[in-house]
Design an enzyme around this catalytic site. Structure first.
Site, PDB file in Angstrom:
ATOM      1  N   ASP A   1      41.405 -31.918 -33.197  1.00 45.11           N
ATOM      2  CA  ASP A   1      42.739 -32.659 -33.357  1.00 45.11           C
ATOM      3  C   ASP A   1      42.237 -33.720 -34.612  1.00 45.11           C
ATOM      4  O   ASP A   1      43.710 -34.169 -34.970  1.00 45.11           O
ATOM      5  CB  ASP A   1      42.991 -33.354 -32.599  1.00 45.11           C
ATOM      6  CG  ASP A   1      43.677 -32.210 -31.642  1.00 45.11           C
ATOM      7  OD1 ASP A   1      44.082 -30.717 -31.898  1.00 45.11           O
ATOM      8  OD2 ASP A   1      43.873 -32.589 -30.448  1.00 45.11           O
TER       9      ASP A   1
ATOM     10  N   ASP B   1      49.110 -32.316 -29.125  1.00 46.54           N
ATOM     11  CA  ASP B   1      47.962 -31.257 -28.302  1.00 46.54           C
ATOM     12  C   ASP B   1      48.617 -30.942 -27.306  1.00 46.54           C
ATOM     13  O   ASP B   1      49.020 -32.062 -26.446  1.00 46.54           O
ATOM     14  CB  ASP B   1      46.841 -31.257 -28.928  1.00 46.54           C
ATOM     15  CG  ASP B   1      46.181 -30.340 -28.357  1.00 46.54           C
ATOM     16  OD1 ASP B   1      45.843 -29.292 -28.590  1.00 46.54           O
ATOM     17  OD2 ASP B   1      44.990 -30.905 -27.561  1.00 46.54           O
TER      18      ASP B   1
ATOM     19  N   ASP C   1      43.401 -35.024 -28.370  1.00 43.53           N
ATOM     20  CA  ASP C   1      42.347 -35.912 -27.602  1.00 43.53           C
ATOM     21  C   ASP C   1      40.763 -34.659 -28.547  1.00 43.53           C
ATOM     22  O   ASP C   1      39.732 -35.589 -27.798  1.00 43.53           O
ATOM     23  CB  ASP C   1      42.375 -35.895 -26.748  1.00 43.53           C
ATOM     24  CG  ASP C   1      42.272 -34.101 -25.533  1.00 43.53           C
ATOM     25  OD1 ASP C   1      42.775 -32.865 -26.453  1.00 43.53           O
ATOM     26  OD2 ASP C   1      40.783 -33.784 -24.865  1.00 43.53           O
TER      27      ASP C   1
END
Length: 659
Positions: free
Chosen positions: A557, A362, A553
């Site tokens: 996600d 990410d 995080d």
């Protein structure tokens, strides 16, 4: 005092549970009811005086026989050797008897007992004693390795304080941290460990966070910032407002993860456990065949000769080196990772990381700091102050880093503003009523979703933007800038050196994603993704046969983390949902630790397979030599104990390696 006593009992229970992972396997454990609690006490000489006495008797007998050529008469020799044998082997004989009574005949204790008693039967007294003595010396070293592992875990458990100073009614009282309630204030003196998670009430303070992150560099915290249990206060007396109960602290979760990790076996461990269950009975019957089958095919068959060869076969076939060193190897890998601020939730994930060929990350909070600052406010048919007030009033209901940037920039402008009906539209933004006006704040997809027109040039804006609509009309935008983490570029370069493909996924717009990807050298980058879009991208990569580790995080996600072969949570700033779902937690949020996790997995795998190959090659060679009459019991026991010790030392070596 009762709280302290209960806390010590909890630690002892945790240590007992952790000790089980370094037992040889389920069939191989020295349980308390067997009278031989493996690794239960320090492996000093006082705990092994009987073994040392047996060794001394054996040395004296060998010096007399081979140094001075003095042979004792048979009966005195038998008695003296029998005394030494009982001193060295009574625990093994006891375990062999107990297990045989339960119908468990195929284990190392029965194997050693049969081999050594057989040596006495054919008159090889010293060799029978030697087998038992050196076998027990090997056990001694195994105990030392287990105790060393226990000490490392005990040190981790001991970072959780047993006492805390709470401020109640203006008085400082020292109590157990489990008795602290939410919202209470605790005092942390210089040199003390923080006992509970909380929010700093003092203006500022400096903390050592090594226990949580593996980083020894002091970390300065300011009023209002989060403080976690396990941090050590370095300078001034500090006050902390408790925001999580003792059992819910980040440190407690870390300790729970470490304990869970020790219980989850890797595929290699499971294979060796199954292998040992099949291997041991096969060895018994092969030894029986070595003794009896030659009677049918050898003309000058002598029972004692072939019986002796069968005993050699039994001794060298003991699987100690495998079933002890392999769990110790994985335990060492988990320990090495923990000291580097990486939590593996099981030895199986060490194996998984060795097969990863694609790392998907990410953007926000993983490759970038996730600390956003407002750069520009561009209103449309509305004042700048009004745009900031309406947007920040709505955004204060969100925990997203971009929302926090807007609310921080607004300061007090958002206070006492009436906000109603706030709705979060996943992957788009927020909708709500602010002072009676219908307000939308989010990305361009949000305005598209509601059919609101906006200037086309916004599509070309490189920075992250929050676009705002008031009463279904475009009202302007706010630009937000994030910063790439210092070690992000280095992490990507290291992954490429390991022939690992790198992919970045983000809900941010493609222009921002492309800019970040170019600056750090990412192979592929995809923006404008909703949470389900990230899942689809990862699934596509899996369908192509890629072995994927995903690092993220945020709460959104968590589905992708669960889908990947190895889910990695950036735990320092990460959400609890992602940490719970993840297989590996990076405690200090550094992307370079992903590379460290891969390297630790490879180091552990290499050492484990070194042990397997070493043990199997040596055993096969000595088994063949023993069956052929070349190797004696001396060679067998030296080879068996030697291989076990080398394998254990090799496994322990993991904990000293730097990554």
């Amino acid at each position: 005092m009762e709280h302290n006593h209960n806390n010590e009992q909890a630690k002892d229970l945790q240590l007992d549970q952790l000790e089980k992972i370094t037992d040889k396997n389920e069939e191989h454990q020295h349980s308390a009811d067997d009278g031989h609690n493996h690794g239960a006490e320090e492996p000093g000489w006082k705990a092994h005086w009987d073994l040392l006495l047996a060794l001394a008797i054996l040395i004296v007998l060998l010096v007399l026989e081979y140094g001075f050529h003095i042979e004792l008469p048979n009966i005195p020799s038998l008695i003296i050797n029998l005394i030494a044998y009982i001193l060295a082997g009574r625990s093994v004989l006891n375990l062999a008897f107990r297990k045989s009574k339960r119908g468990d005949f195929f284990n190392e204790f029965v194997l050693m007992s049969v081999a050594t008693i057989g040596a006495f039967i054919i008159g090889e007294y010293e060799e029978g004693v030697a087998v038992m003595v050196f076998y027990q010396i090997g056990e001694w070293f195994q105990d030392a390795a287990v105790n060393n592992a226990k000490k490392n875990i005990k040190a981790l458990l001991d970072i959780r304080p047993d006492e805390v100073t709470v401020l109640r009614n203006g008085q400082a009282t020292v109590i157990n941290p489990s008795a602290i309630e939410l919202g209470e204030s605790i005092q942390v003196k210089p040199g003390e460990k923080v006992a509970l998670d909380g929010e700093l009430l003092s203006e500022n303070a400096s903390f050592n966070t090594a226990a949580l992150t593996g980083e020894s560099k002091p970390d300065t915290k300011y009023k209002g910032e989060a403080i976690y249990a396990g941090m050590i206060n370095l300078n001034t007396v500090s006050e902390v407002k408790v925001t999580a109960l003792f059992k819910d602290s980040k440190l407690s979760k870390i300790l729970e993860m470490v304990q869970d990790a020790t219980a989850r076996k890797s595929q290699t461990q499971l294979f060796i456990s199954r292998f040992a269950k099949v291997y041991t009975p096969i060895v018994f019957f092969l030894a029986l065949a070595v003794c009896l089958v030659p009677y049918l095919i050898v003309d000058d068959y002598v029972f004692t000769t072939w019986f002796y060869r069968a005993l050699v076969f039994l001794v060298i076939s003991c699987p100690c080196a495998l079933v002890v060193s392999i769990p110790l190897g994985y335990f060492g890998g988990i320990g090495l990772a923990s000291r580097n601020g990486i939590l593996f939730k099981g030895g199986n994930f060490l194996d998984v990381m060795t097969k990863i060929n694609t790392v998907v990350m990410d953007k926000t909070g993983t490759l970038t700091k996730g600390v956003f600052k407002v750069q520009q406010v561009v209103p449309n048919n509305i004042s700048k102050e009004e745009l900031v007030k309406l947007t920040s009033a709505l955004e204060q209901n969100s925990t997203h880093p971009i929302a926090k940037a807007v609310t921080e920039y607004a300061g007090t402008a958002k206070d006492n503003v009436k906000v109603e009906g706030v709705e979060e539209i996943s992957g788009h933004g927020l909708k709500g009523s602010v002072e009676g006006k219908e307000v939308l704040a989010g990305n361009l997809k949000l305005l598209k979703k509601f059919g609101i027109n906006y200037p086309e040039e916004l599509e070309q804006e490189v920075n992250t933007i929050v676009v705002v609509a008031v009463n279904n009309a475009y009202a302007g935008y706010i630009t937000i800038a994030d910063e790439v983490k210092e070690d992000a570029k280095q992490a990507i370069e290291e992954m490429h050196k390991l022939n690992i493909q790198t992919v970045m996924l983000s809900g941010d717009k493609q222009s921002v994603v492309n800019q970040v990807a170019k600056s750090i050298g990412i192979d592929k980058a995809f923006g404008d993704l909703l949470p389900e879009g990230k899942v689809e991208k990862v699934q596509q990569l899996k369908n192509e046969g890629r072995r994927i580790a995903f690092a993220g995080d945020g709460v959104n996600d968590a589905p992708v983390v669960a889908l990947a072969d190895a889910g990695i949570a950036m735990g320092g700033l990460g959400s609890d949902a992602t940490i719970e779902t993840a297989d590996i937690v990076i405690q200090n949020d550094q992307p370079s630790k992903i590379v460290s996790a891969i390297k630790i997995g490879k180091i552990t795998r290499n050492i484990v397979w070194q042990n397997i190959i070493l043990a199997m090659v040596v055993k096969i060679i000595v088994l063949i030599l023993g069956a052929g009459g070349v190797a004696t019991l001396w060679e067998a026991v030296i080879a068996d104990v030697g291989v076990a010790l080398l394998a254990i030392l090799n496994a322990v070596r993991i904990q000293k390696i730097k990554v």
